[in-house]
Design an enzyme around this catalytic site. Structure first.
Site, PDB file in Angstrom:
ATOM      1  N   ASP A 236       0.847  -1.185   0.000  1.00 55.22           N
ATOM      2  CA  ASP A 236       0.000   0.000   0.000  1.00 55.22           C
ATOM      3  C   ASP A 236       0.891   1.247   0.000  1.00 55.22           C
ATOM      4  O   ASP A 236       1.792   1.383   0.844  1.00 55.22           O
ATOM      5  CB  ASP A 236      -0.904   0.001   1.246  1.00 55.22           C
ATOM      6  CG  ASP A 236      -1.993   1.049   1.136  1.00 55.22           C
ATOM      7  OD1 ASP A 236      -3.088   0.710   0.666  1.00 55.22           O
ATOM      8  OD2 ASP A 236      -1.730   2.215   1.519  1.00 55.22           O
TER       9      ASP A 236
ATOM     10  N   ASN B 110      -3.125  12.752  -4.067  1.00 52.83           N
ATOM     11  CA  ASN B 110      -4.292  13.096  -4.891  1.00 52.83           C
ATOM     12  C   ASN B 110      -4.876  14.449  -4.493  1.00 52.83           C
ATOM     13  O   ASN B 110      -5.211  15.278  -5.346  1.00 52.83           O
ATOM     14  CB  ASN B 110      -5.362  12.015  -4.760  1.00 52.83           C
ATOM     15  CG  ASN B 110      -5.135  10.859  -5.709  1.00 52.83           C
ATOM     16  OD1 ASN B 110      -4.486  11.001  -6.747  1.00 52.83           O
ATOM     17  ND2 ASN B 110      -5.658   9.696  -5.359  1.00 52.83           N
TER      18      ASN B 110
ATOM     19  N   ASP C 202      -2.222   9.240 -10.669  1.00 51.63           N
ATOM     20  CA  ASP C 202      -2.154   8.162 -11.664  1.00 51.63           C
ATOM     21  C   ASP C 202      -0.712   7.902 -12.089  1.00 51.63           C
ATOM     22  O   ASP C 202      -0.296   6.746 -12.234  1.00 51.63           O
ATOM     23  CB  ASP C 202      -2.996   8.523 -12.894  1.00 51.63           C
ATOM     24  CG  ASP C 202      -4.489   8.475 -12.606  1.00 51.63           C
ATOM     25  OD1 ASP C 202      -4.869   7.906 -11.560  1.00 51.63           O
ATOM     26  OD2 ASP C 202      -5.269   8.999 -13.424  1.00 51.63           O
TER      27      ASP C 202
ATOM     28  N   GLU D 255      -4.740   2.439  -4.270  1.00 48.96           N
ATOM     29  CA  GLU D 255      -3.282   2.420  -4.162  1.00 48.96           C
ATOM     30  C   GLU D 255      -2.772   1.109  -3.572  1.00 48.96           C
ATOM     31  O   GLU D 255      -1.629   0.997  -3.150  1.00 48.96           O
ATOM     32  CB  GLU D 255      -2.815   3.591  -3.282  1.00 48.96           C
ATOM     33  CG  GLU D 255      -3.125   3.470  -1.799  1.00 48.96           C
ATOM     34  CD  GLU D 255      -4.527   3.963  -1.442  1.00 48.96           C
ATOM     35  OE1 GLU D 255      -4.754   4.265  -0.258  1.00 48.96           O
ATOM     36  OE2 GLU D 255      -5.391   4.059  -2.337  1.00 48.96           O
TER      37      GLU D 255
END
Length: 388
Positions: A248, A256, A265, A291
């Protein structure tokens, strides 16, 4: 097992039990039946018309039918299976066209029946030929019947009259029409083949899209489930260890929120590239969602898995992504669990998830190995709630 009927046994004896050979023999028998029918018509003409040489017609019928019968037996034996043309389509058509040309000469005033037989021969032979063979057969038929028309006057000892011209013109029309129809059918077949290939390609693309994450190119969750289940069964048979790791990206939500989803992205793509560069070809990395990633390590001990994951962790920490506001860096938290015989895949993933939760709670950017036994009171829902 159900006993075959007498009719089924006869069909198997006549056509073979091999599906491919049955089809070839059936088509050869159809051609043979057409030739037998044509021979019967010619014999009727010879019996009714004294001007027709009955002996020549009888020899013609025996040779014409016998030639196709030999080819049919050869196909039935299976000896043609190794040939480029296992159905002997070209030899059969050359034989029947030659036979038709001879019949045109022998039939005398009744030779007007030959063009219809010729058309039937050319039409039935179309489906086993390619374009070049269709053209070649058409040219051969034109030459054969040109010779037959030329020989008719001398053989029948009579002048070339309007009826001969009409018959010759009818042969030319039939041959030209058959060749044009055959070429049209070939074009349709080619277009259908291209459409089938395009459909197969589209289905392959759809299958790829159904099993791949379009952002990272990694297997998606559904595909990974299937691969893990396959490896679980293999591990159960071989007794070799199987490791599952959940990875993770730390503080991904902050990336973000601060830099936008486009930057997020790119971070996912860069992360996937770094991890794939660190693992072995036999290892499988999949995007699990958001993620979160899952790494499948087959035939790997816990010590080797932890060493590999440490390389992954260091490589991710060294990753630097360029951004207008300055270089961006990320770290990764990893939970590792060894699959235990008798456990389900879901339970092993839950143990890896719990180990990942522990790694997050201990400060992130670290690897935690799940303990041998389950941890009561700690579920995946709690683990996910701690990730940010």
């Amino acid at each position: 097992m159900r006993t075959r009927s007498r009719g089924q046994r006869v069909r198997d004896l006549l056509l073979s039990t091999d599906p491919r050979r049955r089809t070839l023999v059936s088509m050869a028998l159809l051609a043979l039946a057409l030739m037998v029918s044509s021979a019967c018509v010619m014999l009727m003409i010879a019996a009714a018309d004294s001007a027709v040489d009955a002996a020549a017609v009888q020899w013609w019928a025996a040779i014409s039918v016998g030639g196709l019968a030999v080819m049919t037996a050869f196909i039935r034996s299976g000896e043609t299976a190794r040939l480029k043309d296992p159905s002997l389509t070209v030899p059969q058509m050359v034989w029947t066209i030659t036979s038709g040309a001879v019949a045109y000469v022998l039939a005398g005033d009744a030779r007007g029946v030959v063009p219809s037989v010729l058309a039937m021969i050319l039409f039935f032979g179309t489906f086993g030929l390619n374009v070049a063979e269709v053209i070649g057969i058409g040219v051969y038929a034109l030459l054969a019947f040109a010779c037959a028309v030329a020989a008719t006057t001398r053989f029948n000892a009579g002048p070339f009259g309007y009826l001969d011209a009409a018959y010759a013109l009818m042969v030319l029309i039939v041959l030209g029409g058959c060749i044009a129809l055959n070429l049209r059918i070939q074009r349709i077949r080619r277009r259908l083949r291209e459409q089938r290939e395009a459909l197969a390609q589209a289905l392959a693309i759809n299958r790829e899209l159904a099993t791949r994450d379009d952002l990272t190119g990694l297997p998606n969750r559904r595909a990974m489930h299937d691969m893990i289940e396959l490896e679980r069964r293999r591990s159960l048979r071989s007794g070799r260890p199987l490791q599952l790791a959940e990875l993770d990206i730390d503080h991904f939500k902050h990336i973000n929120d601060t830099h936008g989803h486009a930057t997020g992205d790119r971070a996912l793509q860069a992360f996937a590239g770094v991890v794939r560069a660190c693992v072995r070809d036999t290892d499988v990395l999949a995007r699990w969602g958001g993620e979160e990633f899952v790494l499948l390590l087959s035939e790997t001990s816990a010590e080797d898995a932890r060493e590999l994951l440490e390389r992954v962790r260091l490589a991710v920490a060294a990753l630097e992504m360029q951004h207008p506001s300055g270089p961006l860096r990320v770290t990764v938290s990893i939970g590792l669990a060894q699959h235990r015989p008798g456990d389900t895949v879901e339970l092993t993933l839950e143990r890896a998830d719990q180990a990942l939760y522990t790694a997050k709670s201990l400060g992130r950017n670290r690897i935690v190995t799940a303990p041998p036994g389950p941890r009561a009171g700690q579920g995946p829902g709690a683990a996910r709630s701690a990730r940010a």
